[in-house]
Design an enzyme around this catalytic site. Structure first.
Site, PDB file in Angstrom:
ATOM      1  N   ASP A   1      -8.527  -5.180  -6.282  1.00 31.33           N
ATOM      2  CA  ASP A   1      -8.038  -4.143  -5.359  1.00 31.33           C
ATOM      3  C   ASP A   1      -8.127  -2.764  -6.005  1.00 31.33           C
ATOM      4  OD1 ASP A   1      -6.805  -2.631  -3.451  1.00 31.33           O
ATOM      5  OD2 ASP A   1      -4.897  -3.713  -3.479  1.00 31.33           O
TER       6      ASP A   1
ATOM      7  N   HIS B   1      -7.600  -5.662  -0.424  1.00 36.85           N
ATOM      8  CA  HIS B   1      -6.354  -4.899  -0.263  1.00 36.85           C
ATOM      9  C   HIS B   1      -5.496  -5.457   0.878  1.00 36.85           C
ATOM     10  CE1 HIS B   1      -3.684  -1.517  -0.748  1.00 36.85           C
ATOM     11  NE2 HIS B   1      -3.858  -1.109   0.492  1.00 36.85           N
TER      12      HIS B   1
ATOM     13  N   SER C   1       0.837  -1.202   0.000  1.00 35.44           N
ATOM     14  CA  SER C   1       0.000   0.000   0.000  1.00 35.44           C
ATOM     15  C   SER C   1       0.878   1.260   0.000  1.00 35.44           C
ATOM     16  CB  SER C   1      -0.946  -0.046   1.212  1.00 35.44           C
ATOM     17  OG  SER C   1      -1.957   0.923   1.104  1.00 35.44           O
TER      18      SER C   1
END
Length: 492
Positions: free
Chosen positions: A378, A423, A321
């Protein structure tokens, strides 16, 4: 097998039973595929069902038997026998076969299963991306799968290291912290911190004065580690330096994520090379008592290169991320921090776009290799986008080579799993561990434990498996016991 039927059984139930009994004679019974013990269980269900129905009042017994009532009774009988999970055409039957149930029990256990680590030897540069992982991704090479999962587990260690002690001292430099690494052949040599250049308005502190570390400007974001085991160095073909960076955790980090304007890279000779403002801020800003992320990484990498001068080295940067975005900026920084920098590769999980096309070209010129692991479901990997016109200077572009996985390929996760699950880093490692190729199902011999996945994503795991987890005495309390966040992926 002869089954005695009590003479007091209502006529319509007897007819239904005889009808079903005749149908079993016409074809192979699905009961034959189960064990004798299981057969006894289903026959016991039959007797209980008939006895229960026998207790109905005489008015219901004497009602005329119509085709509709036979159909309803037949449906009720099938449901009472609970035969849906052994019908050959139903997927659940295959999943809950004795062998599959044993496998599920093993995957839901806390016993770590190690597999042999293959010797990478002279091929380590291929696995480190010298050819952009050509021929290794689809189908996924078993050694590369293990390496990808292993680097992902370093990021999990960064998450755990932060959440175990998220607060920063206010008036002094932070003390060194212990990080539990998934691979004991590595040792941590440096803690890394990221600092936001913006602060929250004063009214936030007035309204919520107890937010604590959630509003701190500087936070521990990861670490530098180096392989220190001779056997592992020999297996990998080089001494590996790892830089692991976690994802977003604090309010100010979230604030920086949304500062999506493209800005020039400081010190670049090309003003068209632009990156996201918020990511650059976290990379470049110094804290009150800590250096910037860029300064810390450069100093430590230079020190390690000098310490192990003459040895074959590699630098691997991995993040999830926000950490995936910062990994690209770190790679750009260290790729030119010394006269002879070792090969630099990035393994990123669920990373957003970071810069424009000129930034991508900049990394390519520096021979930085990037493998982006992307879940097709995602949404974070699809942002930011184009903001102004068609000029490349104002359009975000992804970097490197893509390894695409898909939540829908997992037999354990719901196909409509929510955004957070798609995610989630553990979900990523689960999907990579089960990935064979783009046109093959989830591999049947995947060995990564499901405990962490079920614990963190229970609402996104198919009910078939959450129910089985409970039946195997793996209730929520037991699953919440701290467990290792990393299980080495099998090489076979």
């Amino acid at each position: 097998m002869q089954i005695g039927v009590n003479s007091t059984v209502p006529a319509q139930n007897l007819l239904v039973f005889q009808t079903k009994r005749a149908s079993f004679k016409c074809r192979k019974s699905p009961l034959n595929s189960l064990s004798t013990e299981s057969t006894r269980k289903h026959l016991s269900n039959l007797e209980k069902l008939l006895q229960k129905t026998n207790q109905t009042d005489s008015d219901r017994v004497n009602k005329p038997l119509t085709n509709g009532s036979i159909s309803i009774k037949r449906k009720g009988l099938i449901e009472g026998l609970k035969l849906w999970d052994i019908k050959p055409e139903m997927k659940a039957a295959e999943e809950m076969s004795p062998s599959h149930l044993n496998r599920l029990q093993r995957l839901l256990s806390k016993t770590m299963e190690y597999s042999p680590r293959n010797n990478l030897g002279s091929r380590w540069r291929e696995y480190h991306g010298c050819n952009d992982w050509s021929g290794l991704l689809d189908p996924l090479d078993e050694n590369l799968r293990r390496e990808v999962v292993r680097y992902g587990e370093f990021v999990q260690a960064a998450y755990h290291g932060f959440h175990s002690n998220p607060a920063m001292p206010v008036d002094e430099a932070p003390l060194p912290r212990h990080v539990a690494l998934p691979d004991r052949s590595y040792k941590v040599t440096k803690s890394l911190y990221a600092t936001s250049s913006v602060g929250l308005p004063k009214w936030v502190d007035d309204m919520a004065p107890n937010l604590g570390w959630m509003t701190q400007r500087s936070s521990w974001i990861g670490f530098v580690a180096v392989c220190d085991d001779r056997r592992e160095i020999q297996r990998m073909g080089r001494r590996d330096i790892v830089i692991a960076l976690r994802g977003t955790a604090t309010c100010l980090e979230w604030t920086e994520n949304f500062r999506a304007q493209l800005v020039p890279i400081p010190g670049s000779d090309d003003s068209n090379q632009r990156v996201e403002c918020g990511f650059l801020s976290l990379h470049e800003t110094r804290g009150a008592h800590v250096p910037s992320l860029a300064e810390s990484v450069v100093q430590e990498v230079q020190r390690l290169i000098e310490m192990y001068k003459g040895e074959t080295l590699s630098i691997t940067i991995t993040g999830h991320s926000l950490g995936a975005a910062l990994s690209l900026l770190v790679a750009d920084e260290i790729s030119s921090c010394a006269p002879h920098v070792p090969p630099v590769a990035v393994f990123s999980f669920g990373g957003p776009r970071v810069g424009n096309k000129s930034f991508v070209q900049r990394l390519n010129q520096k021979k930085v290799k990037v493998l982006r692991i992307v879940n097709n479901q995602d949404l974070i990997t699809r942002v930011p986008g184009v903001f102004i016109g068609d000029n490349n200077s104002w359009a975000y572009t992804h970097v490197g080579t893509e390894l695409k996985v898909d939540t829908k390929m997992s037999p354990y996760l719901k196909p409509d799993a929510d955004v957070a699950c798609c995610h989630d880093l553990e979900a990523y490692l689960h999907l990579v561990d089960g990935f064979l190729s783009s046109n093959c199902p989830f591999r049947s011999n995947a060995k990564r434990s499901l405990v962490k996945l079920v614990n963190e994503q229970r609402s996104n795991v198919k009910q078939l498996y959450t129910h089985k987890a409970l039946s195997l005495n793996l209730d929520r309390d037991r699953l919440n016991v701290p467990i290792p966040g990393c299980l080495p992926s099998p090489s076979r």
